[in-house]
Design a protein around this motif. Structure first.
Motif, PDB file in Angstrom:
ATOM      1  N   LYS A  11       0.842  -1.193   0.000  1.00 18.26           N
ATOM      2  CA  LYS A  11       0.000   0.000   0.000  1.00 18.26           C
ATOM      3  C   LYS A  11       0.880   1.246   0.000  1.00 18.26           C
ATOM      4  CE  LYS A  11      -3.361   2.951   0.479  1.00 18.26           C
ATOM      5  NZ  LYS A  11      -4.282   3.223  -0.650  1.00 18.26           N
ATOM      6  N   TYR A  13       0.162   5.256  -0.024  1.00 20.45           N
ATOM      7  CA  TYR A  13      -0.875   6.296   0.038  1.00 20.45           C
ATOM      8  C   TYR A  13      -0.580   7.391  -0.985  1.00 20.45           C
ATOM      9  CZ  TYR A  13      -2.976   4.317   4.264  1.00 20.45           C
ATOM     10  OH  TYR A  13      -3.625   3.500   5.154  1.00 20.45           O
ATOM     11  N   LYS A  14      -1.595   8.180  -1.259  1.00 20.17           N
ATOM     12  CA  LYS A  14      -1.467   9.199  -2.314  1.00 20.17           C
ATOM     13  C   LYS A  14      -0.313  10.155  -2.077  1.00 20.17           C
ATOM     14  CE  LYS A  14      -6.109   8.803  -4.050  1.00 20.17           C
ATOM     15  NZ  LYS A  14      -7.237   8.532  -3.188  1.00 20.17           N
ATOM     16  N   VAL A  54      -9.675   0.717   2.951  1.00 22.04           N
ATOM     17  CA  VAL A  54      -8.470   1.224   2.292  1.00 22.04           C
ATOM     18  C   VAL A  54      -8.263   0.380   1.034  1.00 22.04           C
ATOM     19  CG1 VAL A  54      -5.957   1.488   2.503  1.00 22.04           C
ATOM     20  CG2 VAL A  54      -7.426   1.926   4.493  1.00 22.04           C
ATOM     21  N   ASN A  55      -7.973   1.039  -0.075  1.00 21.32           N
ATOM     22  CA  ASN A  55      -7.674   0.314  -1.316  1.00 21.32           C
ATOM     23  C   ASN A  55      -6.220  -0.121  -1.307  1.00 21.32           C
ATOM     24  OD1 ASN A  55     -10.269   0.900  -2.481  1.00 21.32           O
ATOM     25  ND2 ASN A  55      -9.538   2.986  -2.821  1.00 21.32           N
TER      26      ASN A  55
HETATM   27  P1  ADP Z   1      -6.606   5.810  -0.381  1.00 21.47           P
HETATM   28  O1  ADP Z   1      -5.402   5.760  -1.257  1.00 21.47           O
HETATM   29  O2  ADP Z   1      -6.844   4.495   0.333  1.00 21.47           O
HETATM   30  O3  ADP Z   1      -7.849   6.310  -1.054  1.00 21.47           O
HETATM   31  P2  ADP Z   1      -5.827   8.375   0.637  1.00 21.47           P
HETATM   32  O4  ADP Z   1      -4.392   8.449   0.266  1.00 21.47           O
HETATM   33  O5  ADP Z   1      -6.824   9.048  -0.245  1.00 21.47           O
HETATM   34  O6  ADP Z   1      -6.247   6.842   0.815  1.00 21.47           O
HETATM   35  O7  ADP Z   1      -5.954   8.961   2.121  1.00 21.47           O
HETATM   36  C1  ADP Z   1      -7.206   8.999   2.811  1.00 21.47           C
HETATM   37  C2  ADP Z   1      -7.282  10.218   3.720  1.00 21.47           C
HETATM   38  O8  ADP Z   1      -6.428  10.123   4.892  1.00 21.47           O
HETATM   39  C3  ADP Z   1      -6.842  11.466   3.008  1.00 21.47           C
HETATM   40  O9  ADP Z   1      -7.848  12.432   3.186  1.00 21.47           O
HETATM   41  C4  ADP Z   1      -5.557  11.864   3.676  1.00 21.47           C
HETATM   42  O10 ADP Z   1      -5.463  13.276   3.761  1.00 21.47           O
HETATM   43  C5  ADP Z   1      -5.685  11.329   5.081  1.00 21.47           C
HETATM   44  N1  ADP Z   1      -4.306  11.144   5.654  1.00 21.47           N
HETATM   45  C6  ADP Z   1      -3.172  11.595   5.109  1.00 21.47           C
HETATM   46  N2  ADP Z   1      -2.100  11.272   5.825  1.00 21.47           N
HETATM   47  C7  ADP Z   1      -2.542  10.547   6.866  1.00 21.47           C
HETATM   48  C8  ADP Z   1      -1.904   9.907   7.968  1.00 21.47           C
HETATM   49  N3  ADP Z   1      -0.578   9.930   8.145  1.00 21.47           N
HETATM   50  N4  ADP Z   1      -2.648   9.235   8.844  1.00 21.47           N
HETATM   51  C9  ADP Z   1      -3.986   9.200   8.678  1.00 21.47           C
HETATM   52  N5  ADP Z   1      -4.660   9.805   7.664  1.00 21.47           N
HETATM   53  C10 ADP Z   1      -3.943  10.479   6.759  1.00 21.47           C
END
Ligand code: ADP
Ligand code: ADP
Length: 227
Positions: A11, A13-14, A54-55
């Motif tokens: 995984k 994250y963005k 979560v994807n």
């Molecule tokens: P996914 O790729 O699964 O769709 P995202 O990357 O879109 O997940 O993140 C989901 C949300 O969590 C976003 O709105 C992001 O801003 C928030 N986020 C970012 N950093 C963190 C962190 N370190 N811990 C928790 N949440 C976070």
């Protein structure tokens, strides 16, 4: 049989954080398994993927042989999840929380009522069945989350930091209850950052750090290594 089979799970994250860098994990039916790791290790991300919140970026997950991508309905109905954060609808009563959850899984209402009563009694919440969730203490909310997670009779129960912020008396009674469920055949996985909690309950353990499994062994084996 394998209750949970995770293969090469990644995984990112963005923002670019690599929360999981390729995780392999197998948990056998009937096990009581701990996923231990410090804050930020990737525990909640793993659980988020299992619960489809979560994807994942890459990899495969199967729950009792049902691939999460191929047969998500069967995979999800085999799984009961107790999240870390309270997430109740504050307008529902204790009984409604449990019965309505059963509805999401297509459990007939009469059956859901019987099961809800059994669980709320076991968890010492039956006296509060008509209370709104906002009136409950923290320990009661934790126990209600367990009842809610069990009402559709999952084969695998996953708890994310189940006793965080719970006082020692409630913690001990939760441990007793989880042990009893496991003895009755339920497969249980919990995440924790307390080794002592894992030690109290679990037979097998994986340690996750910086998105990688760095240890995957029996509880006895781990304790032997540490001593
Ligand atoms: P996914 O790729 O699964 O769709 P995202 O990357 O879109 O997940 O993140 C989901 C949300 O969590 C976003 O709105 C992001 O801003 C928030 N986020 C970012 N950093 C963190 C962190 N370190 N811990 C928790 N949440 C976070
Ligand atoms: P743990 O549950 O073990 O504390 P997490 O799975 O919450 O670990 O976090 C793993 C890593 O991913 C951390 O670096 C965390 O900051 C990051 N992270 C968690 N959720 C998000 C999110 N929604 N968006 C971006 N980064 C996240």
């Amino acid at each position: 049989p394998i209750a949970l089979d995770i293969r090469a799970l990644k995984k990112t994250y963005k923002g670019g954080t690599q929360a999981l860098k390729g995780i392999d994990l197998k948990v056998s039916q009937g096990d009581f398994f701990a996923l231990l790791g410090p804050n930020g290790a990737g525990k909640s991300t793993t659980i988020g993927i299992l619960s489809s919140l979560v994807n994942k970026s890459e990899g495969q997950v199967s729950i009792f042989g049902h691939d999460l991508d191929i047969d998500p309905v069967s995979a999800k109905s085999a799984l009961g999840l107790v999240p870390q954060e309270f997430n109740f609808n504050q307008f529902e009563t204790v009984l409604q929380v449990v019965v309505n959850q059963a509805g999401y899984y297509g459990v007939p209402r009469a059956k859901a009522l019987v099961k809800a009563e059994q669980l709320l009694k076991e968890l010492d919440l039956w006296g509060k069945k008509d209370a709104r969730t906002r009136e409950l203490s923290g320990g009661m909310k934790r126990r209600l989350m367990i009842a809610r997670a069990l009402v559709h009779e999952p084969r695998l129960l996953i708890l994310d930091e189940p006793t965080a912020g719970v006082d020692i008396e409630i913690r001990r009674s939760m441990w007793r209850y989880l042990r009893q469920l496991n003895e009755e055949g339920l497969t249980i996985i919990l995440t924790t950052h307390y080794l002592e909690e894992a030690e109290m309950l679990c037979r097998n353990i994986a340690i996750i750090d910086h998105g990688r499994i760095i240890e995957n062994t029996t509880m006895k084996g781990l304790l032997g290594k540490l001593n």
